[in-house]
Write an enzyme that holds these catalytic residues in place. Structure first.
Site, PDB file in Angstrom:
ATOM      1  CG  ASN A 116      39.818  46.589  50.320  1.00 54.17           C
ATOM      2  OD1 ASN A 116      40.220  47.720  50.053  1.00 54.17           O
ATOM      3  ND2 ASN A 116      40.026  45.563  49.527  1.00 54.17           N
ATOM      4  CB  CYS A 169      40.718  44.172  44.373  1.00 54.86           C
ATOM      5  SG  CYS A 169      42.444  44.452  44.666  1.00 54.86           S
ATOM      6  CD  GLU A 190      44.136  47.418  42.211  1.00 55.95           C
ATOM      7  OE1 GLU A 190      43.465  46.587  41.577  1.00 55.95           O
ATOM      8  OE2 GLU A 190      44.260  47.400  43.433  1.00 55.95           O
ATOM      9  CD  GLU A 245      47.974  51.436  42.825  1.00 58.73           C
ATOM     10  OE1 GLU A 245      47.043  50.648  43.007  1.00 58.73           O
ATOM     11  OE2 GLU A 245      48.152  52.466  43.508  1.00 58.73           O
TER      12      GLU A 245
END
Ligand code: UN1
Length: 509
Positions: free
Chosen positions: A168, A300, A266, A480
């Site tokens: 994505n 997400c 993640e 991150e």
């Protein structure tokens, strides 16, 4: 989010002009040794075949790890500022190819061009930020209890690291993992999602052109089932950075845990945007539209839940539906289009399944709820932006991530109920609270069980210099981006130097 190795794409015969892609191992472009040929198509018109490649097999994965291992000593010995300069060059090349790569991203992933260009910019800024970290990769000094002793820490690379990424964000997610890994002195085996191979190859070409020595970055593409485990289980791999679904993330984390190596995972989100009674309605509305329907909800960080204060709910919903009606769905290269297709047939099916589940559970469908397949939509994976009202925390549509343009609306009448509803999922990635009341905003930031909280801005996005990630089922391991994203790829060493023999006299223990 959902990972997808959708080999159904491979059922279509590729025309001659489809790019033939290769793996990149030890500085050479090589044909994958796997049995299956994977084909990437345009989700807005699945007749258009963009690329095809032979998938990697176990031997390819092992060769990539061996190449990364062989390149490690040289790369580790390269001064961090020099490593950073190579990254800076990669960023420059990426900036000069922004439009071209943005268009490729739209064709391969489906997001509209303005979003693809936004992603190009964000990923490039991340590379720039990490390039600068090459000059700042510093440890600390601390005073020793002993006279004439020097005590310091230093950051060292881990070795070979695996970078496993979803479809994505085909540019931003790979680069936000590999840039910190590389600048810290690690060598990388990169496994992108098979739905976006053309973008993955361009990323590698950019770093190759920027001057990365052979073996420092390697590319293997193919089904996770065939090569994914090797990239975690091989004893030469020292860490794995993964973004994808919660189920795969748990497995990645478990496999890494068995070996005692670092993993950062993640994963998904079920992000709530909350609108308080005093909020700026138009601002909140813009946030909902961007968060819920941007990137076709395939993010997400997407807004999949809207929690409204009872007092303004009816008026807000009226405005919202008026705006959703106006969203033009279509090919993302058409500048008048506001929402692109689902990435593939599998994702479209999942979206439709969740819509059916929500209807059966008693949620009220207000708009959308169907596949769009007439006229210009005929050959693509299009779905209408969808809104359900009357969604209860017990419903699956409230709790589970569909990863599509489906918004669930829940109404509350007190701040306590709002917080309770927002927190009532297994996920905890990002949330937004719209209000003018600073006290309430601060209380929300305190009580929200999410890794990221926005006040008066949408649930999506992040910035290079700010830690990114979630809690609960949304993330395991280190954050991150930012300093944290860099530190994940390093090991800390503490060095004690006694330069006059003081330690002989000391009874320090
Ligand atoms: C963003 O919202 O800009 O997979 C980033 C995802 C996230 C990235 C979202 N890891 O959608």
């Amino acid at each position: 989010m959902r990972t997808a190795i959708q080999e159904q794409k491979s059922k279509m015969a590729p025309p001659a002009q489809a790019a033939r892609l290769k793996l990149y191992i030890g500085g050479e472009w090589v044909e994958g040794g796997g049995a299956s040929e994977i084909i990437s198509t345009n989700p807005a018109d699945a007749r258009q075949v963009l690329a095809r490649f032979k998938s990697a097999n176990a031997k390819d994965a092992e060769s990539a790890i061996a190449a990364a291992q062989a390149a490690f000593p040289g790369w580790r010995a390269t001064p961090a500022p020099v490593r950073g300069r190579i990254l800076a060059r990669a960023a420059q090349i990426a900036r000069s190819r922004r439009e071209e790569l943005g268009r490729l991203m739209t064709r391969e992933e489906g997001k509209i061009l303005s979003e693809a260009l936004g992603e190009m910019d964000k990923g490039t800024t991340l590379i720039e930020w990490f390039a600068g970290e090459g000059l700042r990769l510093s440890g600390e000094t601390m005073p020793s209890e002993l006279p004439k002793n020097f005590l310091y820490t230093v950051r060292e690379p881990l070795g070979v690291v695996s970078v496993i990424t979803p479809w994505n964000f085909p540019w931003a997610i790979p680069v936000w993992k590999m840039a910190p890994a590389l600048v810290a002195g690690n060598t990388v085996v990169f496994k992108p999602a098979s739905l976006v191979p053309a973008m993955a190859v361009e990323i590698v070409k950019i770093f190759e052109q920027a001057g990365l020595p052979p073996g420092v970055l390697n590319l293997v593409m193919g089904a996770g089932a065939q090569i994914g485990d090797i990239l975690i289980k091989d004893p030469r791999v020292k860490a794995v950075s993964f973004t994808g679904s919660n189920s795969v993330g748990r497995r990645v984390h478990a496999l890494a845990g068995e070996r005692g190596i670092k993993a950062t995972c993640e994963m998904g989100g079920k992000n709530a945007l909350c609108v308080w009674e005093d909020a700026d309605m138009d601002l909140a509305l813009a946030g909902v539209l961007k968060g819920a329907f941007g990137s076709t909800g395939q993010r997400c960080t997407a807004t999949s839940r809207l929690i409204l204060h009872d007092k303004i709910a009816d008026a807000f919903m009226k405005k919202l539906l008026g705006e959703v009606k106006k969203i033009k769905v279509g090919d993302g290269l058409d500048a008048s289009v506001g929402m692109g297709p689902a990435v593939d047939e599998g994702q479209l099916k999942t979206d439709i399944e969740y819509i059916e589940i929500a209807k059966k559970e008693g949620a009220r469908l207000l708009i959308g709820g169907e596949r769009l397949d007439g006229g210009n939509w005929k050959h693509g994976w299009f779905i209408a932006p969808t809104v359900f009202d009357g969604v209860k925390p017990s419903m699956r549509i409230f709790k589970e991530e569909a990863f599509g343009p489906i918004l669930s609306v829940t109404r509350v009448s007190s701040f306590q109920d709002l917080v309770k509803a927002a927190n009532a999922t297994e996920f905890g990635l990002t949330t937004s609270f719209y209000t003018h009341d600073l006290n309430l905003a601060m209380r929300y930031a305190d009580e929200a069980e999410f890794g990221m909280v926005h006040v008066n801005s949408p649930t999506i996005g992040g910035e290079a210099q700010a830690p990114f990630g979630g809690i609960k089922g949304s993330g395991y391991g280190e954050r991150e981006m930012a300093k944290e994203g860099l530190l994940f790829f390093t090991e800390l060493k503490t060095v004690f130097i006694d330069y006059t023999g003081e330690s002989r006299k000391s009874n320090l223990y």
